[in-house]
Design a protein around this motif. Structure first.
Motif, PDB file in Angstrom:
ATOM      1  N   THR A  59      -6.073   0.444  -7.585  1.00  0.00           N
ATOM      2  CA  THR A  59      -6.927  -0.478  -6.826  1.00  0.00           C
ATOM      3  C   THR A  59      -6.304  -0.817  -5.467  1.00  0.00           C
ATOM      4  N   VAL A  60      -4.998  -1.107  -5.474  1.00  0.00           N
ATOM      5  CA  VAL A  60      -4.312  -1.400  -4.208  1.00  0.00           C
ATOM      6  C   VAL A  60      -4.401  -0.182  -3.290  1.00  0.00           C
ATOM      7  N   ASP A  61      -4.179   0.980  -3.867  1.00  0.00           N
ATOM      8  CA  ASP A  61      -4.204   2.234  -3.105  1.00  0.00           C
ATOM      9  C   ASP A  61      -5.576   2.465  -2.465  1.00  0.00           C
ATOM     10  N   LYS A  62      -6.627   2.097  -3.173  1.00  0.00           N
ATOM     11  CA  LYS A  62      -7.985   2.320  -2.656  1.00  0.00           C
ATOM     12  C   LYS A  62      -8.494   1.133  -1.831  1.00  0.00           C
ATOM     13  N   LYS A  88       0.834  -1.217   0.000  1.00  0.00           N
ATOM     14  CA  LYS A  88       0.000   0.000   0.000  1.00  0.00           C
ATOM     15  C   LYS A  88       0.863   1.259   0.000  1.00  0.00           C
ATOM     16  N   GLU A  89       1.969   1.190   0.741  1.00  0.00           N
ATOM     17  CA  GLU A  89       2.876   2.350   0.754  1.00  0.00           C
ATOM     18  C   GLU A  89       3.450   2.609  -0.636  1.00  0.00           C
ATOM     19  N   LEU A  90       3.832   1.516  -1.306  1.00  0.00           N
ATOM     20  CA  LEU A  90       4.392   1.663  -2.649  1.00  0.00           C
ATOM     21  C   LEU A  90       3.340   2.227  -3.609  1.00  0.00           C
ATOM     22  N   ALA A  91       2.101   1.732  -3.471  1.00  0.00           N
ATOM     23  CA  ALA A  91       1.026   2.176  -4.365  1.00  0.00           C
ATOM     24  C   ALA A  91       0.748   3.668  -4.184  1.00  0.00           C
ATOM     25  N   ALA A  92       1.009   4.167  -2.984  1.00  0.00           N
ATOM     26  CA  ALA A  92       0.696   5.563  -2.698  1.00  0.00           C
ATOM     27  C   ALA A  92       1.806   6.526  -3.141  1.00  0.00           C
ATOM     28  N   ILE A  93       2.965   5.981  -3.509  1.00  0.00           N
ATOM     29  CA  ILE A  93       4.075   6.861  -3.911  1.00  0.00           C
ATOM     30  C   ILE A  93       3.744   7.572  -5.219  1.00  0.00           C
ATOM     31  N   GLU A  94       3.907   8.867  -5.184  1.00  0.00           N
ATOM     32  CA  GLU A  94       3.614   9.693  -6.360  1.00  0.00           C
ATOM     33  C   GLU A  94       4.836  10.575  -6.558  1.00  0.00           C
ATOM     34  N   ALA A  95       5.696  10.190  -7.509  1.00  0.00           N
ATOM     35  CA  ALA A  95       6.939  10.934  -7.659  1.00  0.00           C
ATOM     36  C   ALA A  95       6.776  12.079  -8.656  1.00  0.00           C
TER      37      ALA A  95
END
Ligand SMILES: [Zn+2]
Length: 369
Positions: free
Chosen positions: A342-345, A8-15
């Protein structure tokens, strides 16, 4: 240690700029030496020399050359030095080598591994006690044992001689059965504590053939809900035996689960109820957070567009976002983007074999409502 929280942490990364994602197969069972793996890595880095940031290419190369201890069977790295993004995961299971440069970490292979292995417990039991194993992403991360009263000693400890025992056989047989029952219950309670501590998604029970059904009978409710299968094993089985056998079972279970979920999506979509097939339809329901389970074929990739304002994904080239008026950017892989979304949500993702989905659709979803 990799777990679903990391996912989930990886999915939330927005570079702000390109993130370098590296998957390197370093499986020692493949009899290849580290030089070959290093060579493969250099080839992959060359492939993305134009898109990747030199700092990231260098950081990955330096890590593998100087720091990596070559443990595990799969190495995963995400790097964007300019924004202090640096994640390294050494996995106990193999990965397919590959490299991607994108604004977000490329997580589909990790999502697939997590779906297959995730976090599970194997409980090896006999009439006296149990050994519990916690596996995360295929790696044994904790184990515990519990020992109850010795059945044989108690039987002999009654003070009877062998001759006397024959006379008292029914009574001592009942006494033994009671003792076994008590031991099984104690083992089940110890397993409850172990599982409460580790919160596995799945439970496998192993042991002698005649003990397995008895143990399953005394398993309390929260555990029966996550119990997926059982297998025959010796109490002194090695960690490796337990791991390999459980992998085999989890692979079979995943195949069954995939078939089941593909059918469910197809049925739901054909009725127009709580299911969609095809990329466009999937992208629009994913945006609303309606995806309960996303189903996607492993090698399906499609370019698309992503709203820079709200993250809305589409395959159509639009002037401005219908939701927020934002501008679109072209993205190399809208399929990966919807997996991440999807993972993020908080939705589930099942990565299935190629050509498993009904014709014409390589992606679909079951919806929450
Ligand atoms: Zn938007």
């Amino acid at each position: 240690m990799f777990d679903e929280k990391s996912l989930k942490e990886l999915a939330a990364i927005e570079a702000e700029g390109p993130v370098l994602s590296i998957y390197l197969d370093v499986d020692p069972t493949q009899q290849q030496n580290t030089d070959r793996y290093k060579l493969r890595l250099r080839e992959m880095l060359k492939e993305v020399a134009d898109e990747g940031n030199p700092e990231d290419l260098e950081a990955v190369k330096r890590y593998v050359d100087l720091e990596y201890d070559w443990s595990g069977r799969g190495l995963v790295i995400f790097s964007r030095q300019a924004e202090d993004i640096w994640r390294v995961y050494s996995l106990a299971v193999p990965v397919r080598s590959g490299v991607t440069v994108s604004r977000k970490p490329y997580i589909s292979p990790l999502v697939e591994i997590d779906g297959l292995y995730g976090r599970y417990v194997v409980s090896l039991v006999d009439r006296q006690g149990g050994r519990f194993f916690l596996f995360q992403m295929g790696e044994l991360t904790d184990q515990e044992g519990t020992v109850g009263e010795d059945i044989h000693r108690t039987r002999k400890g009654g003070g009877s001689s062998v001759v006397g025992m024959r006379g008292g056989a029914p009574a001592s047989g009942r006494r033994e059965a009671e003792l076994v029952q008590r031991n099984l219950k104690d083992t089940a309670q110890a397993l409850v504590s172990f599982c409460r501590k580790h919160k596995p998604h799945r439970l496998l029970v192993a042991g002698a053939e005649h003990v397995l059904p008895k143990f399953q009978e005394v398993l309390p409710n929260p555990l029966t809900e996550i119990l997926v299968d059982s297998f025959v094993a010796n109490m002194d089985a090695s960690d490796v035996e337990i791991r390999e056998k459980s992998f085999e079972i989890l692979h079979e279970l995943a195949d069954q689960r995939h078939q089941h979920v593909v059918e469910a999506v197809q049925t739901a979509a054909s009725k127009g109820q709580n299911g969609v097939l095809g990329l466009d339809e999937t992208l629009s329901v994913a945006y609303n957070g309606r995806v309960q389970v996303l189903v996607v074929e492993r090698d399906y990739h499609q370019p698309g567009y992503r709203c820079q304002g709200c993250g809305y994904l589409t395959t159509q080239e639009l002037d401005s976002c219908v939701f927020c008026g934002g501008e679109f950017e072209e993205i190399p892989d809208a399929v990966e983007a919807v997996v991440t979304q999807t993972v993020d949500k908080g939705g589930g993702v099942e990565v299935v074999d190629n050509e498993m989905m009904p014709e014409g659709a390589c992606i679909g979803a079951l919806l929450r409502y």
